[in-house]
Design a protein around this motif. Structure first.
Motif, PDB file in Angstrom:
ATOM      1  N   ARG A  11      28.840  55.508  12.584  1.00 14.96           N
ATOM      2  CA  ARG A  11      28.963  56.763  13.105  1.00 14.96           C
ATOM      3  C   ARG A  11      28.331  57.828  12.051  1.00 14.96           C
ATOM      4  N   THR A  12      28.639  57.817  10.685  1.00 14.52           N
ATOM      5  CA  THR A  12      28.232  58.514   9.729  1.00 14.52           C
ATOM      6  C   THR A  12      26.644  58.646   9.895  1.00 14.52           C
ATOM      7  N   ALA A  13      26.275  57.549   9.861  1.00 16.61           N
ATOM      8  CA  ALA A  13      24.382  57.631   9.940  1.00 16.61           C
ATOM      9  C   ALA A  13      24.121  58.314  10.983  1.00 16.61           C
ATOM     10  N   PHE A  14      24.607  57.858  12.299  1.00 16.38           N
ATOM     11  CA  PHE A  14      24.189  58.722  13.396  1.00 16.38           C
ATOM     12  C   PHE A  14      24.436  60.250  13.427  1.00 16.38           C
ATOM     13  N   ASP A  15      25.768  60.724  13.084  1.00 19.05           N
ATOM     14  CA  ASP A  15      26.038  61.849  13.214  1.00 19.05           C
ATOM     15  C   ASP A  15      26.958  62.382  12.132  1.00 19.05           C
ATOM     16  N   PRO A  16      26.638  62.543  10.828  1.00 20.74           N
ATOM     17  CA  PRO A  16      27.741  62.492   9.799  1.00 20.74           C
ATOM     18  C   PRO A  16      28.673  63.791  10.024  1.00 20.74           C
ATOM     19  N   HIS A  17      28.394  64.894  10.493  1.00 19.91           N
ATOM     20  CA  HIS A  17      29.486  65.952  10.414  1.00 19.91           C
ATOM     21  C   HIS A  17      29.819  66.109  12.189  1.00 19.91           C
ATOM     22  N   GLY A  18      29.696  65.150  12.808  1.00 20.81           N
ATOM     23  CA  GLY A  18      30.328  65.070  14.243  1.00 20.81           C
ATOM     24  C   GLY A  18      31.719  64.641  14.027  1.00 20.81           C
ATOM     25  N   PRO A  19      32.469  65.340  15.045  1.00 16.04           N
ATOM     26  CA  PRO A  19      34.061  65.031  15.175  1.00 16.04           C
ATOM     27  C   PRO A  19      34.408  63.572  15.389  1.00 16.04           C
ATOM     28  N   CYS A  20      35.206  62.938  14.821  1.00 10.25           N
ATOM     29  CA  CYS A  20      35.503  61.446  14.909  1.00 10.25           C
ATOM     30  C   CYS A  20      37.105  61.523  15.485  1.00 10.25           C
ATOM     31  N   VAL A  21      37.840  61.841  14.390  1.00  6.77           N
ATOM     32  CA  VAL A  21      39.701  61.240  14.952  1.00  6.77           C
ATOM     33  C   VAL A  21      40.433  62.525  14.206  1.00  6.77           C
ATOM     34  N   ALA A  22      41.472  63.058  15.215  1.00  5.34           N
ATOM     35  CA  ALA A  22      42.316  63.951  14.539  1.00  5.34           C
ATOM     36  C   ALA A  22      43.796  63.729  14.978  1.00  5.34           C
ATOM     37  N   ASP A  23      44.396  64.453  14.493  1.00  6.67           N
ATOM     38  CA  ASP A  23      46.149  64.177  14.849  1.00  6.67           C
ATOM     39  C   ASP A  23      46.606  65.904  14.257  1.00  6.67           C
ATOM     40  N   ASP A  24      47.914  65.810  14.588  1.00 11.50           N
ATOM     41  CA  ASP A  24      48.352  67.187  14.403  1.00 11.50           C
ATOM     42  C   ASP A  24      48.257  67.903  13.004  1.00 11.50           C
ATOM     43  N   ALA A  25      47.869  67.008  12.003  1.00  5.47           N
ATOM     44  CA  ALA A  25      47.769  67.460  10.632  1.00  5.47           C
ATOM     45  C   ALA A  25      46.310  67.541  10.104  1.00  5.47           C
ATOM     46  N   VAL A  26      45.440  66.667  10.691  1.00  8.72           N
ATOM     47  CA  VAL A  26      44.057  66.596  10.262  1.00  8.72           C
ATOM     48  C   VAL A  26      43.116  66.386  11.103  1.00  8.72           C
ATOM     49  N   ALA A  27      41.687  66.934  10.972  1.00  8.76           N
ATOM     50  CA  ALA A  27      40.571  66.368  11.898  1.00  8.76           C
ATOM     51  C   ALA A  27      39.649  65.990  10.973  1.00  8.76           C
ATOM     52  N   LEU A  28      39.328  64.824  11.251  1.00  7.59           N
ATOM     53  CA  LEU A  28      37.977  64.237  10.432  1.00  7.59           C
ATOM     54  C   LEU A  28      36.781  64.075  11.246  1.00  7.59           C
ATOM     55  N   THR A  29      35.697  64.538  10.193  1.00  3.71           N
ATOM     56  CA  THR A  29      34.228  64.436  10.817  1.00  3.71           C
ATOM     57  C   THR A  29      33.957  62.798  10.504  1.00  3.71           C
ATOM     58  N   ASN A  30      32.990  62.471  10.862  1.00  5.87           N
ATOM     59  CA  ASN A  30      32.541  61.193  10.748  1.00  5.87           C
ATOM     60  C   ASN A  30      32.577  60.859   9.287  1.00  5.87           C
ATOM     61  N   VAL A  31      31.708  61.678   8.579  1.00  3.41           N
ATOM     62  CA  VAL A  31      31.408  61.331   7.125  1.00  3.41           C
ATOM     63  C   VAL A  31      32.992  61.317   6.570  1.00  3.41           C
ATOM     64  N   ARG A  32      33.797  62.155   6.827  1.00  4.91           N
ATOM     65  CA  ARG A  32      35.205  62.088   6.038  1.00  4.91           C
ATOM     66  C   ARG A  32      36.010  61.051   6.596  1.00  4.91           C
ATOM     67  N   PHE A  33      35.893  60.507   7.942  1.00  7.52           N
ATOM     68  CA  PHE A  33      36.410  59.262   8.287  1.00  7.52           C
ATOM     69  C   PHE A  33      35.918  58.133   7.573  1.00  7.52           C
ATOM     70  N   GLN A  34      34.708  57.900   7.323  1.00  9.77           N
ATOM     71  CA  GLN A  34      34.346  56.780   6.552  1.00  9.77           C
ATOM     72  C   GLN A  34      34.687  56.760   5.130  1.00  9.77           C
ATOM     73  N   ALA A  35      34.597  58.171   4.480  1.00 11.06           N
ATOM     74  CA  ALA A  35      35.096  58.465   3.062  1.00 11.06           C
ATOM     75  C   ALA A  35      36.763  57.680   2.928  1.00 11.06           C
ATOM     76  N   ARG A  36      37.356  58.253   3.858  1.00 11.93           N
ATOM     77  CA  ARG A  36      38.784  57.875   4.126  1.00 11.93           C
ATOM     78  C   ARG A  36      39.133  56.317   4.128  1.00 11.93           C
ATOM     79  N   VAL A  37      38.347  55.646   4.988  1.00 15.84           N
ATOM     80  CA  VAL A  37      38.302  54.300   5.145  1.00 15.84           C
ATOM     81  C   VAL A  37      37.949  53.704   3.801  1.00 15.84           C
ATOM     82  N   ASP A  38      36.820  53.920   3.067  1.00 10.40           N
ATOM     83  CA  ASP A  38      36.515  53.300   1.762  1.00 10.40           C
ATOM     84  C   ASP A  38      37.505  53.686   1.039  1.00 10.40           C
TER      85      ASP A  38
END
Length: 480
Positions: A11-38
């Motif tokens: 997802r990061t390679a395709f669209d790094p700054h596109g929206p990925c997953v969010a909840d009541d506290a945070v909204a992660l783009t694809n690149v931020r989601f990847q960084a959190r997973v790493d």
């Protein structure tokens, strides 16, 4: 993408700054989601997690659960989500039964070895990814008959199931799921998280479900679909009348986990203008095996057509396929069938026979090939030698406009062996008596199918997934 565990990178390679997953506290783009997973993978690795291990999560719905899921997979480990509403004893049972090496959650919860806040603050680099082919998820059944069993699903199960869901629902990069079901259940993980993310869409994770706040959230986040259980649709329909909420972003709503009365489907669709697509499946089948078409004929009262890639049959006790209209046990075959129950080879062998999953559900195919569920084999009531299926009686009760919810169970009878007892939640702002409902049943059911008693109640007992807890209803009926 080689493997489902590669999804954050893809997802990061395709669209790094596109929206990925969010909840009541945070909204992660694809690149931020990847960084959190790493970073989370580095924390798990430091805690000793390696390929073949199990990571347990004792968390309510939040982004960290999805992060931890992919972090575990990045290390070749499996994940078992634990219902945080369980007692400490039940939590410890699942942790021990799954053999979890690390348990993530709030530090005051039973068995937790890693504070979830450690994942949110992590900044480390992930070790080299391990492409696992073993178990991916261990989902525990609701345990209505004894201790819960761990359903083992591997990456091939998940990949096959998600491909089927994406195809059947027509998911693509424009889709946005609103997750309202718990993430300790396979429906929430597969239908509302993995499938939209794999299709290029995104997910918003709701916290604890609130009927009064639901449509405000829909208007605010603008999802294209959500998946829920009949209890949630019943709660939404029971909301006080008022201005119709803006549901224009929703193209479908999905219903699973338990059969939904066709009357409730019709009432909900008429009031809110959102088509309900009802399906059927089990955790042992990685989520779904049949689904009403999104495009084409939807048949309320059925659970739809078999998903492409699966073979769904209705068979008799000898395994012989039944003709249209003839009831029998539903059996399922396909790449979505579980690898077995964890540590329970005997029960696995009884449930999956020659690759076919024996569901324990009774149903039949109609003339158009749509599956109609009658009931669970174990819920069948034998009254004076006559076989009764509670769902038929429940459907008859739903025809009465004053019935909001209905559940029928069998209780022992010294003469007839068993008799049906109905529990009914009246519709809002209605007054109805057991005698009136009994008279209604006499008008639509054969005499031997009429409940021996009808009990009015303010609410139904439910298991953690939201299904009506018939084991508790039987106990209540017997005590009464």
């Amino acid at each position: 993408m080689r493997h489902i565990a590669d999804l954050p990178d893809a997802r990061t390679a395709f669209d790094p700054h596109g929206p990925c997953v969010a909840d009541d506290a945070v909204a992660l783009t694809n690149v931020r989601f990847q960084a959190r997973v790493d970073a989370a993978a580095s924390v798990l690795f430091a805690a000793g997690v390696r390929a073949g291990d199990v990571v347990a999560l004792v968390l309510p719905n939040r982004v960290e659960l999805v992060v931890a899921l992919f972090a575990a997979w990045r290390l070749g480990a499996a994940l078992t989500p634990v219902n945080p509403g369980l007692t400490d004893d039940d939590i410890r049972y699942q942790i021990a039964d799954s053999g979890a090496r690390v348990v993530i959650g709030d530090p005051d919860r039973a068995g937790v070895t890693l504070d979830v806040e450690t994942l949110t603050q992590a900044t480390g680099c992930t070790p080299a990814p391990v492409i696992g082919s073993g178990p991916a998820l261990i989902i525990y059944t609701s345990g209505t008959t004894g201790r819960p069993k761990g359903v083992v699903l591997d990456h091939d199960n998940l990949a096959a199931m998600c491909a089927m869901i994406i195809g059947a629902l027509g998911l693509d990069g424009t889709d946005h799921s609103l997750l309202v079901l718990p993430l300790f259940h396979v429906n929430g993980i597969v239908v509302s998280v993995l499938s939209p993310l794999l299709a290029g869409g995104r997910t918003t994770i709701a916290g604890k479900f609130s009927a009064t706040a639901f449509f405000e959230r829909v208007e605010r986040v603008r999802p294209t679909y959500f998946s829920a259980v009949p209890a949630i649709y019943a709660l939404l329909y029971a909301l006080p009348e008022g201005p119709r909420p803006d549901t224009s972003s929703l193209r479908i709503a999905i219903c699973g986990a338990a059969p939904m009365p066709s009357e409730l489907i019709t009432r909900f669709e008429h009031r809110y203008g959102v088509p309900i697509v009802e399906g059927y499946g089990l955790s042992e089948g990685t989520c779904a095996s049949t689904l009403n078409p999104v495009v084409g004929q939807r048949k309320p009262g059925t659970v739809g057509l078999p998903l492409p890639g699966q073979t769904v049959r209705v068979v008799n006790l000898d395994g012989k396929p039944m003709s249209a209209g003839e009831p029998g046990e539903v059996v399922i075959e396909g790449p979505n069938v579980m690898r077995g129950y964890l540590g329970r080879s005997d029960e696995s062998a009884k449930t999956v026979v020659r690759g076919r999953l024996h569901t324990g559900d009774v149903g039949y195919f109609d003339a158009d090939g749509y599956l109609v569920l009658i009931d669970r084999i174990k819920d069948m009531i034998i009254r004076g030698g006559e076989n009764l299926y509670p769902k038929e009686i429940e459907n008859a009760l739903y025809l009465h406009p004053a019935v909001h919810e209905a559940a029928v169970v069998g209780i022992p009878d010294p003469v007839l062996g068993e008799v049906p007892v109905a529990h009914v939640v009246p519709a809002p702002d209605t007054v109805v008596t057991p005698e009136q409902l009994t008279a209604h049943c006499r008008g639509v059911l054969a005499a031997f199918k009429v409940p021996a008693a009808i009990v009015l109640t303010a609410e139904m007992p439910r298991n953690p997934v939201g299904k009506i807890d018939k084991k508790r209803l039987r106990a209540l009926a017997i005590r009464a």
